[in-house]
Design an enzyme around this catalytic site. Sequence first.
Site, short mmCIF file in Angstrom:
data_model
loop_
_atom_site.label_atom_id
_atom_site.label_comp_id
_atom_site.label_asym_id
_atom_site.label_seq_id
_atom_site.Cartn_x
_atom_site.Cartn_y
_atom_site.Cartn_z
N MET A 84 -4.94 -5.49 -6.31
CA MET A 84 -3.89 -6.34 -6.26
C MET A 84 -4.36 -7.76 -6.32
SD MET A 84 -1.51 -4.82 -3.19
CE MET A 84 -0.53 -6.43 -3.24
N PHE A 85 -3.64 -8.76 -6.89
CA PHE A 85 -4.02 -9.97 -7.13
C PHE A 85 -4.76 -10.17 -8.12
CE2 PHE A 85 -3.18 -9.26 -2.37
CZ PHE A 85 -2.15 -10.09 -2.12
N GLY A 114 -4.37 -10.17 -11.66
CA GLY A 114 -3.64 -10.81 -12.65
C GLY A 114 -3.29 -9.46 -13.59
N ASP A 162 5.02 -1.79 -15.54
CA ASP A 162 4.51 -2.27 -14.33
C ASP A 162 4.25 -1.71 -13.25
OD1 ASP A 162 2.77 -4.43 -13.39
OD2 ASP A 162 4.67 -5.50 -12.75
N GLU A 163 3.18 -1.54 -12.40
CA GLU A 163 3.37 -0.85 -11.24
C GLU A 163 3.16 0.71 -11.40
OE1 GLU A 163 2.50 -2.60 -8.71
OE2 GLU A 163 3.46 -4.58 -8.70
N CYS A 206 -15.67 -13.46 0.64
CA CYS A 206 -17.01 -14.08 -0.08
C CYS A 206 -16.87 -14.83 -1.32
CB CYS A 206 -18.04 -12.92 0.15
SG CYS A 206 -17.85 -11.94 -1.41
N CYS A 221 -14.32 -7.49 -2.45
CA CYS A 221 -15.48 -7.13 -3.27
C CYS A 221 -15.89 -5.80 -2.82
CB CYS A 221 -16.40 -8.26 -3.40
SG CYS A 221 -17.49 -8.20 -1.99
N CYS A 281 -17.54 -6.13 0.73
CA CYS A 281 -16.59 -6.78 1.63
C CYS A 281 -15.68 -5.76 2.23
CB CYS A 281 -16.25 -7.92 1.55
SG CYS A 281 -17.44 -9.34 1.43
P1 ADP Z 1 -1.57 -8.34 -9.97
O1 ADP Z 1 -0.34 -7.94 -10.85
O2 ADP Z 1 -2.70 -7.78 -10.36
O3 ADP Z 1 -1.35 -8.05 -8.35
P2 ADP Z 1 -0.61 -10.92 -10.28
O4 ADP Z 1 -0.57 -11.08 -12.00
O5 ADP Z 1 0.78 -10.59 -9.64
O6 ADP Z 1 -1.73 -9.89 -9.88
O7 ADP Z 1 -1.18 -12.12 -9.78
C1 ADP Z 1 -2.40 -12.84 -10.12
C2 ADP Z 1 -2.38 -14.46 -9.42
O8 ADP Z 1 -2.38 -14.13 -8.14
C3 ADP Z 1 -3.40 -15.20 -9.69
O9 ADP Z 1 -2.92 -16.06 -11.08
C4 ADP Z 1 -3.40 -16.19 -8.60
O10 ADP Z 1 -2.48 -17.24 -8.88
C5 ADP Z 1 -2.87 -15.41 -7.59
N1 ADP Z 1 -4.00 -14.89 -6.40
C6 ADP Z 1 -3.72 -14.79 -5.03
N2 ADP Z 1 -4.86 -14.31 -4.45
C7 ADP Z 1 -5.55 -14.06 -5.51
C8 ADP Z 1 -7.02 -13.43 -5.29
N3 ADP Z 1 -7.47 -13.05 -4.24
N4 ADP Z 1 -7.97 -13.68 -6.51
C9 ADP Z 1 -7.21 -13.97 -7.44
N5 ADP Z 1 -5.91 -14.29 -7.72
C10 ADP Z 1 -4.95 -14.40 -6.64
ZN ZN Z 2 -16.84 -9.89 -0.68
#
Ligand code: ADP
Ligand code: ZN
Length: 201
Positions: free
Chosen positions: A18-19, A21, A89-90, A149, A178, A181
């Site tokens: 998650m998060f 991109g 997606d998902e 980290c 990571c 962690c």
């Molecule tokens: P995913 O589909 O993998 O969950 P998204 O495309 O929805 O990811 O979101 C990516 C965006 O989330 C990044 O561009 C950034 O703005 C935001 N973001 C929030 N937390 C984090 C994180 N821990 N690491 C990287 N990006 C993050």
């Molecule tokens: Zn870490």
Amino acid sequence: MDFVSGSIGWIEVVCGPMFSGKSEELIRRLRRAIIARKRVQVFKPVIDTRYSDSEIVSHGDSRMNSETVGGAADILLNLDWRTQVVGIDEANFFGQDLVSIAQQLADSGKQVIIAGLDTDYMGRPFPPLPDLLCLAESITKTLAICLRCGNPAKHTQRLVESDDLIVVGATGMYEARCRRCFEPGCPKQESFDFVRARRRE
Ligand code: ADP
Ligand code: ZN
């Protein structure tokens, strides 16, 4: 990887925690397909209506119209056969049925772009991504930033207590971690205590 447009289909997978991109990258690829005047359809599972039920929405608020379906078989039922590019997606919420559906779509000449979690809250391979990775023509692994980290993060740390494989949620319920962690099966407030402790230092 760039493919020359032609009549053959293929599968592209974008996977990571998650998060990281994944949705942003899926949307970027689909926008480029629209610019290339290809017919595009985008699907997401009914279970994920966190932000919208008619759009895929990234954590950075990129958006694209999508169709919500109850299961993988509904992708075929809702497919306009003139569609050239199918975004999904998902993928981890669709289950193993998505594998044969993706294969059918690619075999029939569609460009299939799939985004999903490759590991679950325990760090285990998350079906159907392992099979999709083997069958895909192109694989992209996205990494997030570890909230503890700052290193590249490949794990999704669950912060709420549950042994269910699927607990739908976003910020506050999950965070990126990571390898060092990540604490599988060790959720709750520890990360927040850690952050607070560091802020006090
Ligand atoms: P995913 O589909 O993998 O969950 P998204 O495309 O929805 O990811 O979101 C990516 C965006 O989330 C990044 O561009 C950034 O703005 C935001 N973001 C929030 N937390 C984090 C994180 N821990 N690491 C990287 N990006 C993050
Ligand atoms: Zn870490």
